[in-house]
Motif scaffolding. Structure first.
Motif, PDB file in Angstrom:
ATOM      1  N   ALA A 153      19.796  -3.348 -17.258  1.00 32.72           N
ATOM      2  CA  ALA A 153      20.068  -2.340 -18.295  1.00 32.72           C
ATOM      3  C   ALA A 153      18.784  -1.907 -18.988  1.00 32.72           C
ATOM      4  O   ALA A 153      18.560  -0.720 -19.238  1.00 32.72           O
ATOM      5  CB  ALA A 153      21.063  -2.901 -19.310  1.00 32.72           C
ATOM      6  N   VAL A 154      17.913  -2.890 -19.302  1.00 30.18           N
ATOM      7  CA  VAL A 154      16.636  -2.563 -19.934  1.00 30.18           C
ATOM      8  C   VAL A 154      15.779  -1.719 -18.999  1.00 30.18           C
ATOM      9  O   VAL A 154      15.162  -0.735 -19.402  1.00 30.18           O
ATOM     10  CB  VAL A 154      15.888  -3.854 -20.339  1.00 30.18           C
ATOM     11  N   ALA A 155      15.743  -2.092 -17.725  1.00 27.54           N
ATOM     12  CA  ALA A 155      14.955  -1.344 -16.749  1.00 27.54           C
ATOM     13  C   ALA A 155      15.473   0.083 -16.613  1.00 27.54           C
ATOM     14  O   ALA A 155      14.690   1.047 -16.580  1.00 27.54           O
ATOM     15  CB  ALA A 155      14.988  -2.057 -15.403  1.00 27.54           C
ATOM     16  N   ALA A 156      16.784   0.230 -16.546  1.00 29.53           N
ATOM     17  CA  ALA A 156      17.367   1.563 -16.394  1.00 29.53           C
ATOM     18  C   ALA A 156      17.045   2.450 -17.589  1.00 29.53           C
ATOM     19  O   ALA A 156      16.790   3.644 -17.433  1.00 29.53           O
ATOM     20  CB  ALA A 156      18.880   1.443 -16.203  1.00 29.53           C
ATOM     21  N   SER A 157      17.033   1.851 -18.790  1.00 27.96           N
ATOM     22  CA  SER A 157      16.729   2.636 -19.986  1.00 27.96           C
ATOM     23  C   SER A 157      15.300   3.157 -19.980  1.00 27.96           C
ATOM     24  O   SER A 157      14.991   4.156 -20.632  1.00 27.96           O
ATOM     25  CB  SER A 157      16.964   1.789 -21.245  1.00 27.96           C
ATOM     26  N   ALA A 158      14.406   2.487 -19.235  1.00 30.57           N
ATOM     27  CA  ALA A 158      13.014   2.926 -19.110  1.00 30.57           C
ATOM     28  C   ALA A 158      12.790   3.697 -17.816  1.00 30.57           C
ATOM     29  O   ALA A 158      11.643   3.970 -17.455  1.00 30.57           O
ATOM     30  CB  ALA A 158      12.085   1.717 -19.165  1.00 30.57           C
ATOM     31  N   SER A 159      13.857   4.061 -17.111  1.00 28.73           N
ATOM     32  CA  SER A 159      13.777   4.778 -15.837  1.00 28.73           C
ATOM     33  C   SER A 159      12.954   4.004 -14.809  1.00 28.73           C
ATOM     34  O   SER A 159      12.139   4.569 -14.075  1.00 28.73           O
ATOM     35  CB  SER A 159      13.191   6.183 -16.049  1.00 28.73           C
ATOM     36  N   VAL A 160      13.162   2.698 -14.771  1.00 24.64           N
ATOM     37  CA  VAL A 160      12.437   1.812 -13.866  1.00 24.64           C
ATOM     38  C   VAL A 160      13.401   1.235 -12.839  1.00 24.64           C
ATOM     39  O   VAL A 160      14.514   0.829 -13.178  1.00 24.64           O
ATOM     40  CB  VAL A 160      11.765   0.665 -14.656  1.00 24.64           C
ATOM     41  N   THR A 161      12.955   1.211 -11.594  1.00 25.80           N
ATOM     42  CA  THR A 161      13.746   0.585 -10.529  1.00 25.80           C
ATOM     43  C   THR A 161      13.242  -0.837 -10.315  1.00 25.80           C
ATOM     44  O   THR A 161      12.068  -1.044  -9.981  1.00 25.80           O
ATOM     45  CB  THR A 161      13.619   1.368  -9.214  1.00 25.80           C
ATOM     46  N   LEU A 162      14.097  -1.812 -10.541  1.00 26.02           N
ATOM     47  CA  LEU A 162      13.713  -3.209 -10.329  1.00 26.02           C
ATOM     48  C   LEU A 162      13.788  -3.544  -8.844  1.00 26.02           C
ATOM     49  O   LEU A 162      14.778  -3.246  -8.174  1.00 26.02           O
ATOM     50  CB  LEU A 162      14.630  -4.146 -11.122  1.00 26.02           C
ATOM     51  N   MET A 163      12.727  -4.156  -8.345  1.00 29.11           N
ATOM     52  CA  MET A 163      12.660  -4.568  -6.953  1.00 29.11           C
ATOM     53  C   MET A 163      12.924  -6.062  -6.862  1.00 29.11           C
ATOM     54  O   MET A 163      12.597  -6.818  -7.775  1.00 29.11           O
ATOM     55  CB  MET A 163      11.290  -4.238  -6.361  1.00 29.11           C
ATOM     56  N   PRO A 164      13.486  -6.533  -5.753  1.00 28.26           N
ATOM     57  CA  PRO A 164      13.878  -7.949  -5.673  1.00 28.26           C
ATOM     58  C   PRO A 164      12.701  -8.913  -5.545  1.00 28.26           C
ATOM     59  O   PRO A 164      12.822 -10.078  -5.908  1.00 28.26           O
ATOM     60  CB  PRO A 164      14.766  -8.005  -4.423  1.00 28.26           C
ATOM     61  N   SER A 165      11.552  -8.446  -5.025  1.00 26.63           N
ATOM     62  CA  SER A 165      10.430  -9.357  -4.813  1.00 26.63           C
ATOM     63  C   SER A 165       9.152  -8.579  -4.613  1.00 26.63           C
ATOM     64  O   SER A 165       9.173  -7.358  -4.353  1.00 26.63           O
ATOM     65  CB  SER A 165      10.687 -10.250  -3.594  1.00 26.63           C
ATOM     66  N   LEU A 166       8.018  -9.274  -4.709  1.00 26.08           N
ATOM     67  CA  LEU A 166       6.726  -8.653  -4.443  1.00 26.08           C
ATOM     68  C   LEU A 166       6.637  -8.129  -3.015  1.00 26.08           C
ATOM     69  O   LEU A 166       6.070  -7.054  -2.769  1.00 26.08           O
ATOM     70  CB  LEU A 166       5.598  -9.663  -4.680  1.00 26.08           C
ATOM     71  N   SER A 167       7.183  -8.886  -2.067  1.00 31.98           N
ATOM     72  CA  SER A 167       7.070  -8.483  -0.666  1.00 31.98           C
ATOM     73  C   SER A 167       7.778  -7.161  -0.400  1.00 31.98           C
ATOM     74  O   SER A 167       7.388  -6.412   0.492  1.00 31.98           O
ATOM     75  CB  SER A 167       7.631  -9.577   0.241  1.00 31.98           C
ATOM     76  N   VAL A 168       8.804  -6.852  -1.168  1.00 26.19           N
ATOM     77  CA  VAL A 168       9.501  -5.573  -1.038  1.00 26.19           C
ATOM     78  C   VAL A 168       8.735  -4.472  -1.767  1.00 26.19           C
ATOM     79  O   VAL A 168       8.658  -3.322  -1.308  1.00 26.19           O
ATOM     80  CB  VAL A 168      10.941  -5.683  -1.584  1.00 26.19           C
ATOM     81  N   LEU A 169       8.139  -4.822  -2.901  1.00 30.54           N
ATOM     82  CA  LEU A 169       7.472  -3.837  -3.755  1.00 30.54           C
ATOM     83  C   LEU A 169       6.131  -3.364  -3.201  1.00 30.54           C
ATOM     84  O   LEU A 169       5.817  -2.164  -3.229  1.00 30.54           O
ATOM     85  CB  LEU A 169       7.295  -4.437  -5.157  1.00 30.54           C
ATOM     86  N   LEU A 170       5.322  -4.274  -2.681  1.00 33.49           N
ATOM     87  CA  LEU A 170       3.931  -3.975  -2.376  1.00 33.49           C
ATOM     88  C   LEU A 170       3.707  -2.894  -1.315  1.00 33.49           C
ATOM     89  O   LEU A 170       2.798  -2.064  -1.474  1.00 33.49           O
ATOM     90  CB  LEU A 170       3.202  -5.261  -1.963  1.00 33.49           C
ATOM     91  N   PRO A 171       4.451  -2.830  -0.223  1.00 37.63           N
ATOM     92  CA  PRO A 171       4.096  -1.910   0.858  1.00 37.63           C
ATOM     93  C   PRO A 171       4.131  -0.429   0.498  1.00 37.63           C
ATOM     94  O   PRO A 171       3.565   0.388   1.236  1.00 37.63           O
ATOM     95  CB  PRO A 171       5.138  -2.227   1.949  1.00 37.63           C
ATOM     96  N   THR A 172       4.808  -0.050  -0.591  1.00 36.08           N
ATOM     97  CA  THR A 172       4.917   1.375  -0.921  1.00 36.08           C
ATOM     98  C   THR A 172       4.134   1.761  -2.162  1.00 36.08           C
ATOM     99  O   THR A 172       4.252   2.885  -2.639  1.00 36.08           O
ATOM    100  CB  THR A 172       6.393   1.752  -1.119  1.00 36.08           C
ATOM    101  N   ALA A 173       3.313   0.856  -2.688  1.00 36.44           N
ATOM    102  CA  ALA A 173       2.630   1.111  -3.956  1.00 36.44           C
ATOM    103  C   ALA A 173       1.420   2.020  -3.777  1.00 36.44           C
ATOM    104  O   ALA A 173       0.589   1.796  -2.900  1.00 36.44           O
ATOM    105  CB  ALA A 173       2.194  -0.206  -4.589  1.00 36.44           C
ATOM    106  N   ASP A 174       1.300   3.040  -4.616  1.00 33.22           N
ATOM    107  CA  ASP A 174       0.064   3.801  -4.737  1.00 33.22           C
ATOM    108  C   ASP A 174      -0.866   3.122  -5.741  1.00 33.22           C
ATOM    109  O   ASP A 174      -2.080   3.068  -5.540  1.00 33.22           O
ATOM    110  CB  ASP A 174       0.364   5.230  -5.201  1.00 33.22           C
ATOM    111  N   PHE A 175      -0.270   2.634  -6.822  1.00 32.03           N
ATOM    112  CA  PHE A 175      -1.000   1.889  -7.847  1.00 32.03           C
ATOM    113  C   PHE A 175      -0.210   0.617  -8.166  1.00 32.03           C
ATOM    114  O   PHE A 175       0.998   0.671  -8.356  1.00 32.03           O
ATOM    115  CB  PHE A 175      -1.151   2.703  -9.140  1.00 32.03           C
ATOM    116  N   LEU A 176      -0.909  -0.489  -8.215  1.00 31.54           N
ATOM    117  CA  LEU A 176      -0.278  -1.745  -8.615  1.00 31.54           C
ATOM    118  C   LEU A 176      -0.969  -2.229  -9.872  1.00 31.54           C
ATOM    119  O   LEU A 176      -2.189  -2.416  -9.900  1.00 31.54           O
ATOM    120  CB  LEU A 176      -0.419  -2.811  -7.523  1.00 31.54           C
ATOM    121  N   THR A 177      -0.200  -2.421 -10.938  1.00 35.43           N
ATOM    122  CA  THR A 177      -0.785  -2.901 -12.188  1.00 35.43           C
ATOM    123  C   THR A 177      -0.079  -4.185 -12.613  1.00 35.43           C
ATOM    124  O   THR A 177       1.144  -4.296 -12.504  1.00 35.43           O
ATOM    125  CB  THR A 177      -0.722  -1.833 -13.302  1.00 35.43           C
ATOM    126  N   ILE A 178      -0.858  -5.155 -13.065  1.00 42.13           N
ATOM    127  CA  ILE A 178      -0.367  -6.512 -13.336  1.00 42.13           C
ATOM    128  C   ILE A 178      -0.147  -6.691 -14.837  1.00 42.13           C
ATOM    129  O   ILE A 178      -1.003  -6.319 -15.645  1.00 42.13           O
ATOM    130  CB  ILE A 178      -1.384  -7.570 -12.854  1.00 42.13           C
TER     131      ILE A 178
END
Length: 563
Positions: A173-198
């Protein structure tokens, strides 16, 4: 709970501040505490003076080691004016019952702004002003920024970016309110990133979290930013990825070693042509420093005043409204534990011969989901009267650790059935023990029975309502004599006479008859008429007096309880 903030200036709690903090926060402390600003302390100097202080406020330079925490016998709280606590040995603090707090929200605005500034600079090659219009400059609307955390999401969204994130603590709910898509893991997130910020703290699970394998999963030409904590990104791995061209650029505000040593990976990153380095500026705005200073100073005041921490890294979160309801019962449960150890225990076996307890909540209190403060209060009450616990600060921070080390098992039970009593809330402590192994009395040796203490709160005042088979009502405070005797005429006079000879005054007395249906019987079926006398006395009573009550006063057993 007694407050550590006292009106007498000679007794005010002492706070050590070895680094520069905003004066706005320190002024809050100075109204009721003695604040000692000692900048530039060496490790040895800190170790030598820390025993005098109840609170320690640091930023990132001071190393709060296990040795420092072990020496800090009075210390109740270490406050970090910032997010990261990697300069504090949190495990050692927990073992010593010291609360570690930080300011997780005081500087997030500044850090988020700096992240966006670096992202824009990197995307548009702004630092290389002479070639700012090179053909490889990027327009980043419609690019995808992937966050480990959700801190800069709203700012990035305003730039037209698609936001994906990995955050194990964020709700959908918090993520949706910020228009953010939550990903299940780093391995799913990393391959499509243009920018990765920690955006994570540096803890065991996040150290080196972005290393060779993770960088290899990112698509060629992607960029990485770290405005969180040095060490979350494996610096040699990042250097290699930059050299190979797989990672097109990096913006780094925090490094594994600060200041970087010559020829270190940190120094090589700073010098790299495709890296935009800044000297840990993420939270360095005046406003951010004021915010974190005020935040942690307020927390120090609250903790020294007896309240629970709101941003502790080594204690469960208890909401203020929850703790307000629990606070009277915290005092009650601590009394239950202390009475148990002193009344049932012996010098050879202070916790009787059982270490498994049931803590039963009935009535309104049974509806409380977060009872960690009650668990901690019980462990404190059970262990505080034991001589080898002297100096041990048992609280919500280390209660589970202390219980585990001492083999104490507590089963918390919530009873929502219709109670057989008239109290709005009742808490009962139950332990099963071999009866009469340490006490004299009419019951058969070795008989198994439940040792039971029940209590309630009346207008925030703890009251004991039951001791074993005896119904009673007394306030658990001061020095108490608990006498188990046959219920026969003259017993009160005999007990009063013996105490009078010792110069002991009786402040109050409560006679507790045995509850209906719980009388003891002899082998011949005879019913014993028994009672407890609970005597509040005006001074400490020697064990010899308790023995005299048994041998001269006809009392079956007597125990001295100090609360």
């Amino acid at each position: 709970m007694a407050s550590a903030i006292r009106n007498d200036s000679t007794l005010r709690a002492k706070v050590l501040v070895p680094e520069k903090l905003s004066p706005d926060g320190l002024s809050l402390l100075k109204t009721s505490l003695d604040v000692d600003e000692r900048k530039g302390l060496s490790a040895d100097e800190l170790l030598s003076i820390i025993p005098d202080y109840e609170a320690l406020l640091v930023r990132s330079e001071t190393k709060v080691t296990a040795a420092v925490l072990q020496a800090a016998k009075k210390l109740k709280v270490v406050a970090r004016a910032g997010v990261g606590v990697d300069n504090i040995d949190v495990e050692a603090a927990t073992k010593n019952g010291i609360v570690v707090v930080n300011s997780p929200s005081g500087n997030i605005g500044a850090a988020a702004e700096h992240t966006i500034a670096l992202l824009m600079s990197m995307a548009r090659n702004i630092p290389d002003a002479s070639s700012s219009l090179k053909s490889n400059s990027q327009i980043f609307a419609n690019s995808t920024v992937h966050l480990v955390g959700l801190i800069v999401a709203r700012l990035a969204k305003g730039l037209g970016m698609k936001i994906n994130a990995v955050d194990p603590y964020a709700s959908s709910a918090v993520a949706a309110s910020a228009s953010v898509t939550l990903m299940p893991s780093l391995s799913v997130l990393l391959p499509t990133a243009d920018f990765l910020t920690i955006h994570t703290p540096l803890i065991a699970s996040t150290k080196g979290m972005i290393s060779t394998a993770e960088l290899a999963q990112m698509k060629s030409g992607s960029r990485i930013l770290n405005v969180a904590r040095g060490g979350t990104v494996d610096e040699p791995a990042l250097l290699a990825a930059l050299e190979s061209g797989h990672i097109a650029g990096a913006a780094v505000d925090v490094f594994a070693t600060e200041p970087p040593s010559p020829d270190s990976a940190s120094a090589k990153l700073i010098a790299h042509p495709r890296v935009i380095p800044t000297p840990h500026l993420g939270a360095s705005t005046v406003e951010a420093q004021e915010n974190v200073s005020i935040d942690v100073c307020e927390q120090v005041l609250q903790i020294l005043g007896g309240a629970l921490p709101r941003s502790a890294v080594n204690a469960p979160l208890i909401l203020p409204e929850e703790y307000k309801k629990l606070q009277p019962f915290v005092r009650l449960v601590e009394k239950l534990g202390s009475i148990y150890t002193q009344h049932y225990g012996s010098a050879e076996n202070p916790l009787s011969n059982r270490s498994t307890f049931d803590l039963i909540y009935e009535g309104e209190i049974s509806g409380m989901n977060n009872t960690k403060p009650l668990f901690a209060a019980l462990i404190k009450g059970l262990t505080s009267p034991i001589s080898n616990s002297a100096g041990l600060n048992v609280n919500i921070v280390n209660a589970e650790l202390v219980a585990r080390e001492r083999g104490i098992i507590v089963n918390e039970k919530h009873s929502r059935d219709n109670p057989s009593h008239s109290y709005s809330s009742l808490i009962t402590l139950v332990a099963t023990a071999a009866k009469n192994t340490a006490k004299e009395g009419p019951e058969p040796q070795g008989h198994e029975y439940d040792q039971i203490i029940s209590g309630t709160c009346s207008e925030s005042q703890p009251l004991i309502s039951r001791l074993d088979r005896f119904a009673t009502s007394f306030v658990p405070e001061g020095t108490l004599l608990i006498c188990h005797n046959f219920d026969s005429p003259g017993k009160i006079g005999v007990v009063g006479s013996i105490l009078g000879k010792e110069g002991v005054n009786i402040n109050f007395m409560s006679v507790a008859p045995v509850s209906k249906g719980k009388q003891q019987r002899t082998n011949e079926g005879q019913v014993y008429d028994e009672a407890l006398m609970i005597l509040g006395v005006d001074k400490a009573v020697d064990e010899s007096v308790a023995k005299a009550l048994v041998h001269e006063g006809g009392v079956l057993s007597a125990s001295v309880v100090s609360l």
